[in-house]
Design an enzyme around this catalytic site. Structure first.
Site, PDB file in Angstrom:
ATOM      1  N   LYS A 270      13.521  87.443  -1.150  1.00 25.29           N
ATOM      2  CA  LYS A 270      14.303  87.503   0.013  1.00 25.29           C
ATOM      3  C   LYS A 270      13.533  86.395   0.707  1.00 25.29           C
ATOM      4  CE  LYS A 270      15.547  92.913   0.105  1.00 25.29           C
ATOM      5  NZ  LYS A 270      15.276  93.652   0.253  1.00 25.29           N
TER       6      LYS A 270
ATOM      7  N   TYR B 161      26.221  93.291  -1.193  1.00 27.89           N
ATOM      8  CA  TYR B 161      25.570  94.228  -0.292  1.00 27.89           C
ATOM      9  C   TYR B 161      26.566  95.346  -0.303  1.00 27.89           C
ATOM     10  CZ  TYR B 161      20.344  92.953   0.088  1.00 27.89           C
ATOM     11  OH  TYR B 161      19.691  93.093  -0.208  1.00 27.89           O
TER      12      TYR B 161
ATOM     13  N   ASN C 138      11.393  93.792   3.413  1.00 32.27           N
ATOM     14  CA  ASN C 138      10.675  94.188   2.674  1.00 32.27           C
ATOM     15  C   ASN C 138      10.590  93.796   1.882  1.00 32.27           C
ATOM     16  OD1 ASN C 138      13.872  95.088   1.724  1.00 32.27           O
ATOM     17  ND2 ASN C 138      13.176  96.634   0.601  1.00 32.27           N
TER      18      ASN C 138
ATOM     19  N   HIS D  21      14.352  92.177  -3.690  1.00 31.87           N
ATOM     20  CA  HIS D  21      15.744  93.059  -4.233  1.00 31.87           C
ATOM     21  C   HIS D  21      15.168  93.040  -5.769  1.00 31.87           C
ATOM     22  CE1 HIS D  21      19.472  94.608  -5.027  1.00 31.87           C
ATOM     23  NE2 HIS D  21      19.577  93.694  -6.099  1.00 31.87           N
TER      24      HIS D  21
ATOM     25  N   GLU E  54      24.878  91.967 -10.774  1.00 30.34           N
ATOM     26  CA  GLU E  54      24.158  90.822 -10.065  1.00 30.34           C
ATOM     27  C   GLU E  54      24.082  90.073 -10.282  1.00 30.34           C
ATOM     28  OE1 GLU E  54      20.977  93.820  -8.275  1.00 30.34           O
ATOM     29  OE2 GLU E  54      22.665  94.241  -7.644  1.00 30.34           O
TER      30      GLU E  54
END
Ligand code: IDP
Length: 148
Positions: A9, A49, A112, A115, A126
């Site tokens: 990310k 998302y 975080n 992904h 995805e």
């Protein structure tokens, strides 16, 4: 062979963690079959998302994932979807174990670092969202005979 979609990310890219993260999956014994540094367009972020559309943090999540470049990857290997999730650690870094990527490098749930697809169905979805078929490279490595 099973494939999963993993993505460093924007916080991971900014914190120079691409190499560290690639290193962990390479050393584990998985094989990189596709990768690119990219800026995610808002529409792609919303689709990726989509399952969180009704959550209060959706706007914040889309804003964050489009706030800078990400490093998108496809990795291949036996049981890679589930094992990559274990290597990433729990979604909330307050709960992710030391030794996992989030446990070692992240502090808050909104930032975080990584992904990873959570099921075969989401991996296929995805990978299809982020990569064209011709961007995935099928190749053999002799070392795989010592891994699988
Ligand atoms: P996952 O990334 O471990 O699969 P999901 O539940 O699918 O976790 O959530 C997607 C992402 O949404 C998380 O990685 C995290 O960055 C973000 N997120 C989850 N819960 C919150 C929250 O309460 N506030 C802000 N961001 C959140």
């Amino acid at each position: 062979m099973e494939k999963t979609f993993l993505m460093v990310k924007p916080d991971g890219v900014q914190r120079n963690l691409i190499g560290e993260i690639v290193n962990r999956f390479e050393k584990k014994g998985y094989q990189l079959v596709g990768a690119k540094l990219m800026q995610i367009p808002t529409e792609l972020a919303e689709e990726h998302y989509g399952e969180h559309k009704e959550r209060p943090f959706f706007g914040e999540l889309v804003e964050f994932i489009t706030s800078g470049p990400v490093f998108a990857m496809v990795w291949e290997g036996e049981n890679v979807i589930t094992t990559a999730r274990l290597m990433m650690g729990a979604t909330n870094p307050k709960e992710s174990a030391p030794g996992t990527i989030r446990g070692d490098f992240a502090v808050t749930v909104g930032k975080n670092i990584i992904h990873g697809s959570d099921s075969l169905e989401s991996a296929e979805r995805e990978i299809g969202l982020f990569f064209k078929q011709e961007e995935l490279v099928a190749y053999a490595k002799d070392a795989n005979n010592w891994i699988n």
